[in-house]
Design a protein around this motif. Structure first.
Motif, PDB file in Angstrom:
ATOM      1  N   PHE A 359       0.855  -1.181   0.000  1.00 29.14           N
ATOM      2  CA  PHE A 359       0.000   0.000   0.000  1.00 29.14           C
ATOM      3  C   PHE A 359       0.895   1.236   0.000  1.00 29.14           C
ATOM      4  CE2 PHE A 359       0.820  -1.440   4.234  1.00 29.14           C
ATOM      5  CZ  PHE A 359       0.794  -0.357   5.109  1.00 29.14           C
ATOM      6  N   ASP A 360       0.365   2.357  -0.443  1.00 28.65           N
ATOM      7  CA  ASP A 360       1.182   3.545  -0.662  1.00 28.65           C
ATOM      8  C   ASP A 360       1.889   4.030   0.609  1.00 28.65           C
ATOM      9  OD1 ASP A 360       0.400   3.454  -3.268  1.00 28.65           O
ATOM     10  OD2 ASP A 360      -0.966   5.178  -3.183  1.00 28.65           O
ATOM     11  N   GLU A 361       1.232   3.875   1.778  1.00 27.02           N
ATOM     12  CA  GLU A 361       1.812   4.359   3.028  1.00 27.02           C
ATOM     13  C   GLU A 361       2.827   3.382   3.629  1.00 27.02           C
ATOM     14  OE1 GLU A 361      -1.340   5.196   5.731  1.00 27.02           O
ATOM     15  OE2 GLU A 361      -1.947   7.048   4.720  1.00 27.02           O
ATOM     16  N   ALA A 362       3.008   2.235   2.991  1.00 29.45           N
ATOM     17  CA  ALA A 362       3.885   1.201   3.549  1.00 29.45           C
ATOM     18  C   ALA A 362       5.317   1.699   3.668  1.00 29.45           C
ATOM     19  CB  ALA A 362       3.853  -0.043   2.670  1.00 29.45           C
ATOM     20  N   ARG A 363       5.961   1.302   4.751  1.00 30.34           N
ATOM     21  CA  ARG A 363       7.401   1.518   4.949  1.00 30.34           C
ATOM     22  C   ARG A 363       7.864   0.407   5.879  1.00 30.34           C
ATOM     23  NH1 ARG A 363      10.987   4.853   7.993  1.00 30.34           N
ATOM     24  NH2 ARG A 363      12.756   5.470   6.710  1.00 30.34           N
ATOM     25  N   VAL A 507      13.326  -1.588  -1.391  1.00 31.00           N
ATOM     26  CA  VAL A 507      14.525  -0.756  -1.465  1.00 31.00           C
ATOM     27  C   VAL A 507      14.427   0.208  -2.647  1.00 31.00           C
ATOM     28  CG1 VAL A 507      17.017  -0.787  -1.878  1.00 31.00           C
ATOM     29  CG2 VAL A 507      15.982  -2.476  -0.321  1.00 31.00           C
ATOM     30  N   LYS A 508      14.016  -0.309  -3.780  1.00 31.49           N
ATOM     31  CA  LYS A 508      13.920   0.489  -5.000  1.00 31.49           C
ATOM     32  C   LYS A 508      12.958   1.652  -4.848  1.00 31.49           C
ATOM     33  CE  LYS A 508      12.904  -0.212  -9.961  1.00 31.49           C
ATOM     34  NZ  LYS A 508      12.529  -1.243 -10.963  1.00 31.49           N
ATOM     35  N   ASN A 509      11.884   1.427  -4.083  1.00 32.29           N
ATOM     36  CA  ASN A 509      10.856   2.452  -3.920  1.00 32.29           C
ATOM     37  C   ASN A 509      10.959   3.222  -2.607  1.00 32.29           C
ATOM     38  OD1 ASN A 509       8.751   2.108  -6.293  1.00 32.29           O
ATOM     39  ND2 ASN A 509       9.393   0.037  -5.684  1.00 32.29           N
ATOM     40  N   ASN A 510      12.100   3.041  -1.908  1.00 29.63           N
ATOM     41  CA  ASN A 510      12.339   3.740  -0.642  1.00 29.63           C
ATOM     42  C   ASN A 510      11.185   3.531   0.337  1.00 29.63           C
ATOM     43  OD1 ASN A 510      13.852   5.303   1.146  1.00 29.63           O
ATOM     44  ND2 ASN A 510      12.870   7.213   0.481  1.00 29.63           N
ATOM     45  N   LYS A 511      10.773   2.282   0.459  1.00 27.23           N
ATOM     46  CA  LYS A 511       9.653   1.928   1.336  1.00 27.23           C
ATOM     47  C   LYS A 511      10.117   0.991   2.449  1.00 27.23           C
ATOM     48  CE  LYS A 511       6.099   3.835  -0.927  1.00 27.23           C
ATOM     49  NZ  LYS A 511       5.148   4.780  -0.287  1.00 27.23           N
ATOM     50  N   ILE A 512      11.327   1.185   2.920  1.00 30.15           N
ATOM     51  CA  ILE A 512      11.887   0.280   3.918  1.00 30.15           C
ATOM     52  C   ILE A 512      12.513   1.090   5.048  1.00 30.15           C
ATOM     53  CG2 ILE A 512      14.147   0.092   2.807  1.00 30.15           C
ATOM     54  CD1 ILE A 512      14.102  -2.900   3.562  1.00 30.15           C
ATOM     55  N   ALA A 513      12.363   0.604   6.276  1.00 32.21           N
ATOM     56  CA  ALA A 513      12.958   1.240   7.451  1.00 32.21           C
ATOM     57  C   ALA A 513      13.885   0.221   8.101  1.00 32.21           C
ATOM     58  CB  ALA A 513      11.872   1.671   8.428  1.00 32.21           C
ATOM     59  N   VAL A 514      15.194   0.453   8.027  1.00 35.02           N
ATOM     60  CA  VAL A 514      16.182  -0.504   8.509  1.00 35.02           C
ATOM     61  C   VAL A 514      16.652  -0.099   9.905  1.00 35.02           C
ATOM     62  CG1 VAL A 514      18.389  -1.631   8.060  1.00 35.02           C
ATOM     63  CG2 VAL A 514      16.932  -0.928   6.143  1.00 35.02           C
TER      64      VAL A 514
END
Length: 595
Positions: A359-363, A507-514
């Protein structure tokens, strides 16, 4: 395989220890002796394996993570028996009266078993240490003599445990998911938390856009209407949940926080009613009006009103939910591993199965690589009669051989080395990831899924490189696996998403929090007994009311129950627990800045 170097002195000491154990007899079974090779170490040198006669013993493993209780059978049991002459009896707190209840019963009995696996370094862990129920690994040189691989492969994880819980001198366990000190996501092809849907059904209804977590509901309703029955003719549901994994809160609700980059605790402190961002200083109290937890409860209430929640969710356990996933009764998965039960080779070849539908808000949350390990701890019970044998088993699990074998079986069964690289055998291709594939008697018999390692804890992060063959431990990242033609399911998903894997898409869509690996070097700040009691009472209220809210008759009852939950929780000390944990999180935030 792992090389062994054993001096004559070490061998004599080891044989003397074994002889002493033989005089004491074995635990839980008739004494039997079997010539088995002495455990290998990873020290460099000549490979010398001397047959050592050692008693057959049975050890009790009290696992707060296991979904199985009883005697470990099948291929993993066969490996451990052949290598160590050990039988395993698993006591699973999830299945025996609930985690807290079973833990308290065993604490009151004065014995936590031989090997103890904690789901978190929370009050249960610190209480066990304070009560003298866990063995100090430094006592009598236990880890020095029988944990050489741990000292070599997980030194910072041991250092963390000593600093946090051992007063700088004792070691009471080692954390899971030990990895290299490397930046970036640590997961393989998929993260732990992300929304997976039946991709074939999602395609069939036109792949509608999903902006917020709440927007899944109309999509899932359309999918349910497109597929109202499972393979066996049972009704389908979007959400089939289970309560036996609930801790301080309802686990299936907390999962929505993971899809927004938040997790319970901060990677150093286990937390309690707080959700902490992986890479910012934001902290949510779960009862805050707009927290991801409260949004999750409202989402499930709305879903239940739409007929999307399995009515058995409130009473079933994880195993029941897995069976429904296998049958095709479930349309949504919060976890990348939960839908393995449905994604069989036959189905994915047809284009059927689960895949990421973000979903668009995903991270989504990534745990990152962490040389200090996680908070799921292996410990040794202080009443064990066989501390050396238990330590040898843990030590082996923290080797390349042990990690590969515990996950995928012995070499030659489901995998083999071809030109030095691991490759799945025909059996492995049929069995992985969790299928009921028959296992030959020479490897323990039974079926693959039932014979898997039922302790259910990790050692190394499986996406890290196995130094013995140059490939990651995770079979999905092996050179041979990546070279295979994609399934029809993967082909369809990749064409639509523009990425080869879920991790690549995030990663490609900058939707990840490491989450960054940090170590403060400071001891764990324990709650007072009074605050622990309050946390336990509040947790019971939150879990009880969370389930009630989902099944409320209407909006009015939902609002009434919600108000009752908040008032009761606060009346029992909720705000005090949250304030305590927020203070601990500040220490971690400062460490993140300086690391």
């Amino acid at each position: 395989m792992v090389k062994t170097k054993r001096s004559l002195v070490t061998l004599l000491v080891f044989v003397m220890c074994v002889s002493l154990l033989a005089a004491c007899g074995s635990k839980g079974n008739d004494p039997k002796t079997t010539p088995t090779p002495a455990p290998k170490t990873s020290n460099e040198g000549t490979d010398v394996v001397e047959p050592v006669t050692r008693d057959e013993i049975t050890i009790d493993i009290f696992s707060m993570l296991s979904n199985f209780s009883g005697e470990q059978t099948g291929w993993f049991a066969h490996v451990v028996k052949e290598k160590f002459n050990i039988n395993i009896n698993i006591i699973a707190s999830n299945l025996e009266g609930g985690g807290d209840t079973k833990f308290q019963t065993m604490m009151a009995g004065g014995d936590l078993g031989d090997l103890v696996v904690f789901g978190d370094t929370d009050a249960k862990y610190t209480d066990a240490i304070a009560a003298g129920m866990l063995l100090d690994w430094n006592k009598d040189g236990l880890v020095d003599q029988y944990g050489k691989n741990l000292l070599q492969n997980a030194p910072k994880a041991l250092e963390k445990n000593t600093a946090q819980f051992g007063g700088g001198t004792a070691i009471y366990g080692v954390g899971n998911d030990v990895g290299p000190d490397t930046a970036g996501p640590s997961e393989a092809q998929e993260l732990n938390y992300h929304p997976n849907l039946r991709w074939d059904l999602y395609e069939a209804i036109g792949k509608p856009a999903i902006k917020t977590m709440e927007d899944y509901l109309p999509v899932l309703k359309a999918m349910q209407e497109a597929q109202p029955e499972s393979d066996s003719g049972k009704p389908t549901y979007a959400f089939s949940m289970w309560g036996d994994w609930d801790g301080n809160m309802m686990m299936n609700t907390k999962a929505w926080a993971g899809m927004h980059g938040f997790e319970e605790g901060d990677g150093f402190n286990p937390g309690g009613f707080t959700l902490v961002s992986a890479d910012t200083e934001e902290v949510q109290s779960i009862l805050d009006e707009n927290s991801y937890y409260m949004r999750g409860l409202k989402l499930y209430f709305d879903a239940n009103q739409m007929g999307l929640v399995d009515p058995d969710s409130i009473t079933q356990n994880f195993g029941d939910a897995v069976n429904k996933m296998t049958d095709g009764q479930v349309l949504f998965s919060w976890f990348s591993w939960f839908d393995d039960a449905y994604n069989t080779p036959e189905r994915t070849a047809e284009g059927k199965g689960f895949h990421l539908v973000p979903f668009d808000e995903a991270r989504s949350f990534s745990y990152g690589f962490n040389p200090y390990g996680g908070n799921r701890v292996y410990a040794i019970g202080s009443k064990t009669e066989h501390p050396d044998r238990v330590m040898e088993l843990i030590d082996w699990l923290y080797t390349p051989e042990g990690t590969l074998t515990a996950n995928y079986g012995p070499e030659g069964m489901a995998w083999e080395l071809v030109d030095g690289k691991p490759v799945l055998t025909a059996l492995g291709l049929e069995a992985f990831p969790s299928n009921k594939t028959a296992i030959p008697a020479e490897f323990g018999g039974g079926v693959w899924d039932d014979g898997r390692n039922q302790i259910n804890n990790t050692t190394f992060k499986t996406s890290m490189i196995n130094p013995e063959n140059g490939d990651p431990y995770d079979y999905s990242l092996w050179t041979s696996t990546l070279a295979k033609a994609p399934t029809k399911l993967d082909e369809n998903w990749r064409a639509a998403m523009g990425a080869n894997t879920a991790v690549e898409w995030f990663v490609k869509n900058n939707k990840i929090a490491v989450q960054k690996a940090i170590f403060t070097g400071k001891p764990y700040v324990e709650m007072s007994d009074d605050l622990k009691q309050k946390q336990g009472q509040v947790a019971a209220v939150i879990k009880e009311y969370s389930w009630k809210l989902i099944y409320a008759n209407d909006q009015a009852q939902f609002d009434k129950l919600k108000e009752e939950m908040i008032n009761k929780a606060k009346g029992l000390g909720y705000d005090e627990v949250v304030a305590f944990n927020k203070e601990q999180h500040k220490v971690v935030f400062e460490a993140r800045k300086s690391s």
